[in-house]
Design a protein around this motif. Structure first.
Motif, mmCIF file in Angstrom:
data_model
loop_
_atom_site.group_PDB
_atom_site.id
_atom_site.type_symbol
_atom_site.label_atom_id
_atom_site.label_comp_id
_atom_site.label_asym_id
_atom_site.label_seq_id
_atom_site.Cartn_x
_atom_site.Cartn_y
_atom_site.Cartn_z
ATOM 1 N N LYS A 95 12.691 -7.384 -15.572
ATOM 2 C CA LYS A 95 12.394 -6.140 -15.544
ATOM 3 C C LYS A 95 11.984 -5.500 -16.908
ATOM 4 C CE LYS A 95 13.737 -1.412 -14.089
ATOM 5 N NZ LYS A 95 14.753 -0.476 -13.470
ATOM 6 N N ALA A 96 12.744 -6.130 -17.980
ATOM 7 C CA ALA A 96 12.386 -5.803 -19.453
ATOM 8 C C ALA A 96 11.088 -6.292 -19.702
ATOM 9 C CB ALA A 96 13.672 -6.292 -20.305
ATOM 10 N N GLU A 97 10.783 -7.640 -19.442
ATOM 11 C CA GLU A 97 9.565 -8.068 -19.684
ATOM 12 C C GLU A 97 8.129 -6.993 -19.324
ATOM 13 O OE1 GLU A 97 9.103 -12.537 -19.626
ATOM 14 O OE2 GLU A 97 10.595 -12.241 -18.116
ATOM 15 N N ILE A 98 8.431 -6.792 -18.082
ATOM 16 C CA ILE A 98 7.427 -5.802 -17.332
ATOM 17 C C ILE A 98 7.374 -4.531 -17.906
ATOM 18 C CG2 ILE A 98 6.452 -4.855 -15.293
ATOM 19 C CD1 ILE A 98 8.413 -7.027 -13.694
ATOM 20 N N THR A 99 8.423 -3.921 -18.251
ATOM 21 C CA THR A 99 8.306 -2.689 -19.147
ATOM 22 C C THR A 99 7.676 -2.666 -20.459
ATOM 23 O OG1 THR A 99 10.698 -2.109 -17.745
ATOM 24 C CG2 THR A 99 9.917 -0.729 -19.813
ATOM 25 N N ARG A 100 8.096 -3.640 -21.148
ATOM 26 C CA ARG A 100 7.505 -3.901 -22.517
ATOM 27 C C ARG A 100 5.944 -4.049 -22.360
ATOM 28 N NH1 ARG A 100 6.558 -8.866 -24.736
ATOM 29 N NH2 ARG A 100 8.023 -9.830 -23.334
ATOM 30 N N LYS A 101 5.581 -4.480 -21.127
ATOM 31 C CA LYS A 101 3.953 -4.563 -20.846
ATOM 32 C C LYS A 101 3.298 -3.328 -20.193
ATOM 33 C CE LYS A 101 2.707 -8.871 -22.249
ATOM 34 N NZ LYS A 101 1.545 -9.293 -23.104
ATOM 35 N N LEU A 102 4.086 -2.482 -19.713
ATOM 36 C CA LEU A 102 3.663 -1.595 -18.835
ATOM 37 C C LEU A 102 2.701 -0.579 -19.199
ATOM 38 C CD1 LEU A 102 4.222 -0.412 -15.970
ATOM 39 C CD2 LEU A 102 5.847 1.318 -16.913
ATOM 40 N N ASP A 103 2.855 -0.013 -20.528
ATOM 41 C CA ASP A 103 1.849 1.023 -21.041
ATOM 42 C C ASP A 103 0.590 0.234 -21.336
ATOM 43 O OD1 ASP A 103 3.841 2.907 -21.040
ATOM 44 O OD2 ASP A 103 4.431 2.758 -23.160
ATOM 45 N N PRO A 160 0.793 -1.236 0.049
ATOM 46 C CA PRO A 160 -0.050 -0.077 0.160
ATOM 47 C C PRO A 160 0.573 1.256 0.182
ATOM 48 C CG PRO A 160 -0.163 -0.957 2.053
ATOM 49 C CD PRO A 160 0.511 -2.338 1.242
ATOM 50 N N GLU A 161 2.186 1.243 0.589
ATOM 51 C CA GLU A 161 2.886 2.469 0.490
ATOM 52 C C GLU A 161 3.637 2.571 -0.796
ATOM 53 O OE1 GLU A 161 2.916 4.277 3.059
ATOM 54 O OE2 GLU A 161 1.838 2.899 4.323
ATOM 55 N N MET A 162 3.401 1.713 -1.764
ATOM 56 C CA MET A 162 4.412 1.846 -3.180
ATOM 57 C C MET A 162 3.017 2.435 -4.089
ATOM 58 S SD MET A 162 6.340 -1.432 -3.101
ATOM 59 C CE MET A 162 6.937 -1.260 -4.623
ATOM 60 N N THR A 163 3.667 3.202 -5.261
ATOM 61 C CA THR A 163 2.576 3.633 -6.157
ATOM 62 C C THR A 163 2.158 2.418 -6.988
ATOM 63 O OG1 THR A 163 4.418 4.167 -7.781
ATOM 64 C CG2 THR A 163 4.129 5.759 -6.301
ATOM 65 N N GLY A 164 1.197 2.985 -7.938
ATOM 66 C CA GLY A 164 0.861 1.873 -8.772
ATOM 67 C C GLY A 164 1.651 1.369 -9.653
ATOM 68 N N ARG A 165 2.573 2.306 -10.308
ATOM 69 C CA ARG A 165 3.703 1.810 -11.275
ATOM 70 C C ARG A 165 4.696 0.853 -10.487
ATOM 71 N NH1 ARG A 165 5.058 4.445 -15.619
ATOM 72 N NH2 ARG A 165 3.961 6.558 -14.972
ATOM 73 N N GLU A 166 5.071 1.268 -9.097
ATOM 74 C CA GLU A 166 5.906 0.409 -8.394
ATOM 75 C C GLU A 166 5.282 -0.877 -8.188
ATOM 76 O OE1 GLU A 166 8.521 3.903 -6.123
ATOM 77 O OE2 GLU A 166 6.454 3.025 -5.265
ATOM 78 N N ASN A 167 3.973 -1.034 -7.894
ATOM 79 C CA ASN A 167 3.500 -2.390 -7.549
ATOM 80 C C ASN A 167 3.370 -3.145 -9.000
ATOM 81 O OD1 ASN A 167 2.317 -2.918 -4.936
ATOM 82 N ND2 ASN A 167 1.718 -0.659 -4.906
ATOM 83 N N ILE A 168 3.349 -2.499 -9.881
ATOM 84 C CA ILE A 168 3.376 -3.312 -11.306
ATOM 85 C C ILE A 168 4.441 -3.903 -11.312
ATOM 86 C CG2 ILE A 168 3.193 -3.298 -13.667
ATOM 87 C CD1 ILE A 168 1.297 -0.835 -13.561
ATOM 88 N N TYR A 169 5.670 -3.251 -11.243
ATOM 89 C CA TYR A 169 6.984 -4.242 -11.177
ATOM 90 C C TYR A 169 7.275 -5.229 -9.998
ATOM 91 C CZ TYR A 169 8.812 -0.933 -14.917
ATOM 92 O OH TYR A 169 9.057 -0.534 -16.038
ATOM 93 N N LEU A 170 6.664 -4.708 -8.725
ATOM 94 C CA LEU A 170 6.547 -5.808 -7.772
ATOM 95 C C LEU A 170 5.923 -7.116 -7.928
ATOM 96 C CD1 LEU A 170 7.392 -6.247 -4.674
ATOM 97 C CD2 LEU A 170 5.356 -5.228 -3.985
ATOM 98 N N ASN A 171 4.690 -6.702 -8.419
ATOM 99 C CA ASN A 171 3.815 -7.906 -8.853
ATOM 100 C C ASN A 171 4.532 -8.873 -10.045
ATOM 101 O OD1 ASN A 171 0.494 -8.767 -8.390
ATOM 102 N ND2 ASN A 171 1.421 -7.332 -7.065
ATOM 103 N N GLY A 172 5.160 -8.207 -11.033
ATOM 104 C CA GLY A 172 5.998 -9.036 -11.894
ATOM 105 C C GLY A 172 6.794 -9.652 -11.484
ATOM 106 N N ALA A 173 7.692 -8.980 -10.424
ATOM 107 C CA ALA A 173 8.811 -9.683 -9.930
ATOM 108 C C ALA A 173 8.684 -10.882 -9.453
ATOM 109 C CB ALA A 173 9.584 -8.614 -9.075
ATOM 110 N N ILE A 174 7.468 -10.736 -8.419
ATOM 111 C CA ILE A 174 6.960 -11.962 -7.749
ATOM 112 C C ILE A 174 6.407 -13.073 -8.490
ATOM 113 C CG2 ILE A 174 5.015 -12.669 -6.258
ATOM 114 C CD1 ILE A 174 5.053 -9.836 -4.971
#
Length: 439
Positions: free
Chosen positions: A142-150, A123-137
């Protein structure tokens, strides 16, 4: 030949009521002593099934008991059952939120889960940061997540708030972003619980469309828990029905949904109502539901006309009362026959028993469970019942596809009922008939 995505073997989950953890220290020591001696856990031999309607005799409850099933890659599998059947527990075990008491899963691929609002979010992290956190879990680079981010941000519809900590999100915004992450990251298995109910109707349609694309277009496996039978039927090619922690049936979705509705039947279309308190002027004794063929039933096909016959008992003669009978779903009212809108009022209700019929013609209700709700007021507007009340429930079976509806999945799921105005007819035992036509 398709490969298996999930294989469950003898899965059971036991909980102890009223305590955190497995129980008392004495129970834990007893377990440890049996384990040292190479014996089975003694508490696996006790425990009640998860039936919330009965008190039970044990502090231990089996939320799931001896579950076995297989899911092939690319299948969309619905999981249905009453509240407390074990649906959410099964998904939590699959997602490794908790461990099974006995048994094991064999899973081929990464799992993305959406079990409740905010699962896996900080809850303390931003929406963008949580997208990367979820992807890492989920094991993404990171490159895969960035490609899908938009694509994820655009689908979620919360772009304006994407750099705001998610603790400030509404529940609807939370689930929008959580679903967008789970559906777009490259996991082989997508697990979705009833959380989509938090979103608005537009987003629910969007999510169901995306899950359909994920399963049918991308060949990924989807497990979907929902009480929305229309969504289950439209999305899932197979369905599993749970009851009291056990698999009651599994197979083709249409067949399992029909079985689910029939298991919820109550006295085959006959419903006892009765007096609420001694001050009621009119008592609804009972009601029964009748199909187009004159058969008493509470299971109807899409488009069937439905007649509800109500037996009233009045303690006095009531001149020109207002009557209404409403059809509603779990989401709320859908349509009604009501003298308060169309101006119709019967001549009178006699003292003693009165029989009233109300028929709704071609209501076009989508598959699901619905309720009849009735109220009666005197000519001066005062209620003759303590309160209006549900008098019957019924199921609509079958497939909307079978009945020739040509709309898209999104269109057909836009509302619980397709037509907000339905023609109806009142019929009274004194011969008085009133027809309301929407044309």
């Amino acid at each position: 030949m398709k490969k298996l995505a999930i294989k469950a073997e003898n899965i059971s989950k036991q909980y102890r009521l009223g305590e955190v953890g497995t129980g008392t220290i004495s129970h834990d020591l007893n377990r440890f002593w049996h384990k040292l001696r190479g014996n089975e856990d003694p508490y696996l031999k006790i425990g009640d099934s998860n039936d919330r309607t009965s008190k039970g005799n044990s502090d231990y409850v089996w939320s799931l008991r001896d579950i076995n099933f297989e899911v092939e890659q690319g299948d969309a599998v619905g999981i249905i059952g009453r509240n407390g059947a074990g649906k959410s527990t099964l998904l939590k075990l699959l997602s490794k939120v908790t461990k099974p008491t006995t048994g094991s899963f064999k899973v081929n691929g990464r799992i993305a889960s959406l079990l409740e609002v905010g699962t896996g979010f900080n809850p303390e992290m931003t929406g963008r940061e949580n997208i990367y956190l979820n992807g890492a879990i989920l094991g993404m680079r990171k490159a895969e997540i960035t490609r899908k981010l938009d694509e994820i941000i655009a689908f979620s519809g919360v772009e304006r708030y994407i750099d705001t900590p998610v603790k400030r999100y509404s529940s609807g915004m939370y689930v929008r972003l959580a679903f967008a992450v789970a559906a777009h990251l490259e996991s082989e298995i997508l697990i979705v619980d009833e959380v989509l109910a938090v979103g608005d109707a537009e987003f629910q349609k969007k999510c169901l469309g995306k899950m359909s694309d994920v399963s049918k277009g991308e060949g990924r496996t989807v497990l979907f828990v929902s009480h929305n039978m229309s969504a289950i039927e439209a999305l899932c090619n197979k369905t599993m029905m749970l009851e009291n922690g056990r698999v009651l049936a599994e197979g083709k979705t249409k067949d399992i949904i029909a079985m689910y509705f029939k298991s919820n039947s109550r006295e085959e279309g006959l419903f006892k109502v009765g007096k609420v308190d001694k001050n009621e002027v009119v008592v609804i004794n009972q009601s029964k539901l009748i199909n187009e063929k004159g058969v008493v039933t509470n299971n109807f096909e899409f488009g069937d006309s439905i007649t509800v016959e109500v037996e009233l008992e009045s303690s006095e003669i009531i001149q020109t009362p207002y009557l209404w009978i409403m059809v509603k779903s779990m989401s709320g009212p859908l349509f009604a026959a009501t003298g308060m809108l169309d101006g119709f009022r019967p001549q009178f209700l006699k003292e003693g028993k009165n029989t009233i019929k109300c028929t709704f013609f071609n209501p076009q209700l989508l598959p699901g469970t619905y309720y009849f709700h009735m109220g009666i007021r005197a000519a001066d507007g005062l209620s003759l019942l303590t309160k209006s009340k549900d008098i019957a429930s019924f199921n609509v079976l079958g497939s909307v596809v079978d009945k020739g509806l040509n709309g898209t999945l999104a269109d057909s799921l836009a509302n619980d009922a397709i037509s907000p105005l339905v023609p109806y007819q009142w019929e009274f035992e004194n011969g008085q008939i009133y027809n309301f036509n929407t044309k």
